[in-house]
Design a protein around this motif. Structure first.
Motif, PDB file in Angstrom:
ATOM      1  N   SER A 178      33.348  69.471  -2.083  1.00 48.00           N
ATOM      2  CA  SER A 178      34.201  70.574  -2.411  1.00 48.00           C
ATOM      3  C   SER A 178      34.062  71.845  -1.690  1.00 48.00           C
ATOM      4  O   SER A 178      35.147  72.579  -1.789  1.00 48.00           O
ATOM      5  N   ALA A 179      32.909  71.929  -1.131  1.00 47.66           N
ATOM      6  CA  ALA A 179      33.049  73.236  -0.237  1.00 47.66           C
ATOM      7  C   ALA A 179      33.959  73.311   0.793  1.00 47.66           C
ATOM      8  O   ALA A 179      34.188  74.390   1.611  1.00 47.66           O
ATOM      9  N   LEU A 180      34.380  72.040   1.421  1.00 42.85           N
ATOM     10  CA  LEU A 180      35.582  72.026   2.252  1.00 42.85           C
ATOM     11  C   LEU A 180      36.853  72.509   1.871  1.00 42.85           C
ATOM     12  O   LEU A 180      37.807  72.823   2.595  1.00 42.85           O
ATOM     13  N   ALA A 181      37.123  72.492   0.636  1.00 45.44           N
ATOM     14  CA  ALA A 181      38.622  72.715   0.088  1.00 45.44           C
ATOM     15  C   ALA A 181      39.204  73.860   0.529  1.00 45.44           C
ATOM     16  O   ALA A 181      40.267  73.939   0.659  1.00 45.44           O
ATOM     17  N   PRO A 182      38.660  75.354   0.674  1.00 44.61           N
ATOM     18  CA  PRO A 182      39.358  76.306   1.358  1.00 44.61           C
ATOM     19  C   PRO A 182      39.976  76.208   2.489  1.00 44.61           C
ATOM     20  O   PRO A 182      40.996  76.577   2.810  1.00 44.61           O
ATOM     21  N   ASP A 183      39.063  75.896   3.611  1.00 43.70           N
ATOM     22  CA  ASP A 183      39.678  75.648   4.975  1.00 43.70           C
ATOM     23  C   ASP A 183      39.436  74.269   5.724  1.00 43.70           C
ATOM     24  O   ASP A 183      39.769  74.453   6.925  1.00 43.70           O
ATOM     25  N   ASN A 184      38.911  73.214   5.040  1.00 46.56           N
ATOM     26  CA  ASN A 184      38.203  72.090   5.952  1.00 46.56           C
ATOM     27  C   ASN A 184      37.479  72.367   7.149  1.00 46.56           C
ATOM     28  O   ASN A 184      37.656  71.889   8.265  1.00 46.56           O
ATOM     29  N   ASP A 185      36.565  73.584   6.685  1.00 48.16           N
ATOM     30  CA  ASP A 185      35.640  74.043   8.054  1.00 48.16           C
ATOM     31  C   ASP A 185      34.429  73.226   8.089  1.00 48.16           C
ATOM     32  O   ASP A 185      33.657  73.700   7.257  1.00 48.16           O
ATOM     33  N   HIS A 186      34.369  72.321   8.802  1.00 47.19           N
ATOM     34  CA  HIS A 186      33.279  71.113   8.663  1.00 47.19           C
ATOM     35  C   HIS A 186      31.928  71.939   9.257  1.00 47.19           C
ATOM     36  O   HIS A 186      30.978  72.075   8.656  1.00 47.19           O
ATOM     37  N   ARG A 187      32.317  72.923  10.315  1.00 47.59           N
ATOM     38  CA  ARG A 187      31.165  73.338  10.933  1.00 47.59           C
ATOM     39  C   ARG A 187      30.454  74.397   9.962  1.00 47.59           C
ATOM     40  O   ARG A 187      29.212  74.740   9.622  1.00 47.59           O
ATOM     41  N   ALA A 188      31.423  75.384   9.072  1.00 48.23           N
ATOM     42  CA  ALA A 188      30.832  76.287   8.087  1.00 48.23           C
ATOM     43  C   ALA A 188      30.027  75.739   7.157  1.00 48.23           C
ATOM     44  O   ALA A 188      28.926  76.309   6.692  1.00 48.23           O
ATOM     45  N   VAL A 189      30.477  74.389   6.539  1.00 46.69           N
ATOM     46  CA  VAL A 189      29.903  73.903   5.569  1.00 46.69           C
ATOM     47  C   VAL A 189      28.338  73.093   5.907  1.00 46.69           C
ATOM     48  O   VAL A 189      27.280  73.293   5.353  1.00 46.69           O
ATOM     49  N   SER A 246      29.000  75.428  -4.258  1.00 46.73           N
ATOM     50  CA  SER A 246      30.324  75.693  -5.185  1.00 46.73           C
ATOM     51  C   SER A 246      30.811  76.990  -5.286  1.00 46.73           C
ATOM     52  O   SER A 246      32.153  76.856  -5.314  1.00 46.73           O
ATOM     53  N   ARG A 247      30.139  77.917  -4.832  1.00 46.68           N
ATOM     54  CA  ARG A 247      30.941  79.179  -4.748  1.00 46.68           C
ATOM     55  C   ARG A 247      32.188  79.304  -3.575  1.00 46.68           C
ATOM     56  O   ARG A 247      33.270  79.840  -3.617  1.00 46.68           O
ATOM     57  N   ARG A 248      31.651  78.530  -2.531  1.00 44.96           N
ATOM     58  CA  ARG A 248      32.771  78.393  -1.632  1.00 44.96           C
ATOM     59  C   ARG A 248      33.909  77.338  -1.934  1.00 44.96           C
ATOM     60  O   ARG A 248      34.970  77.650  -1.560  1.00 44.96           O
ATOM     61  N   SER A 249      33.746  76.486  -2.581  1.00 37.98           N
ATOM     62  CA  SER A 249      34.725  75.612  -3.200  1.00 37.98           C
ATOM     63  C   SER A 249      35.814  76.195  -3.864  1.00 37.98           C
ATOM     64  O   SER A 249      36.847  75.905  -4.164  1.00 37.98           O
ATOM     65  N   ARG A 250      35.329  77.393  -4.907  1.00 37.90           N
ATOM     66  CA  ARG A 250      35.998  77.985  -5.726  1.00 37.90           C
ATOM     67  C   ARG A 250      37.000  79.041  -4.962  1.00 37.90           C
ATOM     68  O   ARG A 250      38.014  79.490  -5.422  1.00 37.90           O
TER      69      ARG A 250
END
Length: 337
Positions: free
Chosen positions: A274-285, A326-330
């Motif tokens: 879910s945390a990938l949802a904003p930008d699909n940034d695998h590195r950041a997650v 979760s916050r990142r996913s929102r």
């Protein structure tokens, strides 16, 4: 010198072999068109070779076998190597054609049940809280779940390699600090070295995926190291080191079961997914997860002195990590101004 061979030569050889062999396996998988094609629930957008475990698992298992034959591995290592190899074979067939959930689960239960008979540490896994038979049954159940969650959680670039390295290095350091049998540390070090070699191909943008042939035997092998740690009396560290994976997978499973979903089917509802949802940034997650694992590693060390306090803080740290994911996913749902 045997120590130099075991502590330096073996891990360096495992790292180099995993690094080299993964490139060869990747090219072979591409030629055979054994690829993971993007679908709606995928976290990647291009077809990527699937089956990197063909490189990593044989290298690690061969190193464990050599350590065992030299008398430098925990009791039962040869049996564990055989069981992990059997799981790799079953998982490869699953990668190629897809086995039913029942067949997969049956193989995992059998491997855990046989493997549990080779756990011979000075203490029971559950520290005497359960009668012997119940302890054995609970160990098999927990190990089976760990094998499966390792597979479930392998969904973004580098995540399982990083988790394996964190758990294995944590096992090495905790074992040495606590003065436990050093043979488990040698096995863990070899595992960490192999995962590090594979990581070069799996992150920051994966050019090959582990596949079930990688994630399932890794879950089995890593679970064994954690059970050995618990049997040495380091039960809190054995819980703390994999706590993020345990929490993300277990909470997600319970939520899916509560919604009446087919929980054994692939999905995109783990916290990390879910945390990938904003930008699909695998590195950041993955960096968020890596930071959480560093905290858990330090708390596992603290657990050698104050196990209950360390475990409480580790639970809070893990909840904080889940909240950050979760916050990142929102962010995806927030309107832009």
């Amino acid at each position: 010198d045997q120590d130099f061979w075991a502590w330096v030569v073996v891990p360096l050889a495992v790292f180099a072999a995993a690094l080299w062999l993964t490139g060869i396996v990747r090219a072979w998988l591409e030629r055979r068109a054994i690829l993971d094609h993007p679908i709606e629930r995928s976290a990647h957008d291009i077809a990527t070779p699937r089956g990197g475990g063909l490189a990593l698992i044989p290298v690690v298992l061969f190193a464990w076998l050599m350590l065992a034959l030299a008398g430098l591995a925990p009791s039962g290592t040869i049996a564990i190597v055989g069981l992990a190899a059997a799981l790799a074979v079953v998982s490869w067939f699953d990668d190629l054609g897809g086995l039913s959930f029942g067949w997969r689960l049956g193989a995992h239960v059998i491997a855990a049940a046989i493997g549990a008979t080779f756990l011979s540490g000075p203490m029971p896994v559950f520290q005497g809280l359960l009668p012997p038979l119940a302890d054995r049954a609970a160990t098999i159940l927990l190990w089976t779940w760990f094998i499966n969650l390792y597979n479930f959680m392998d969904g973004i670039d580098g995540i399982t390699s990083v988790e394996t390295i964190a758990i294995a290095v944590g096992t090495v350091v905790v074992t040495r600090v606590a003065g436990d049998d050093g043979s488990a540390a040698l096995a863990a070090l070899a595992l960490a070295a192999g995962a590090l070699g594979f990581l070069r191909w799996n992150w920051p943008r994966a050019s090959i995926f582990l596949g079930d042939i990688g994630s399932v035997p890794l879950g089995f092998a890593t679970g064994w190291l954690l059970l050995l740690l618990a049997q040495q009396g380091d039960w809190a560290a054995a819980l703390i080191l994999p706590l993020y994976y345990l929490a993300d997978a277990t909470v997600t499973l319970l939520r899916r079961m509560a919604r009446g979903e087919r929980f054994w089917q692939a999905h995109r509802t783990h916290f990390y997914q879910s945390a990938l949802a904003p930008d699909n940034d695998h590195r950041a997650v993955l960096l968020l997860i890596l930071g959480g694992n560093v905290a858990l590693f330090l708390l596992a060390l603290l657990a050698t002195l104050w196990p209950k306090i360390a475990l409480i803080v580790a639970v809070l740290a893990t909840l904080s990590l889940l909240a950050q994911l979760s916050r990142r996913s929102r962010r995806a749902a927030m309107p832009t101004l």
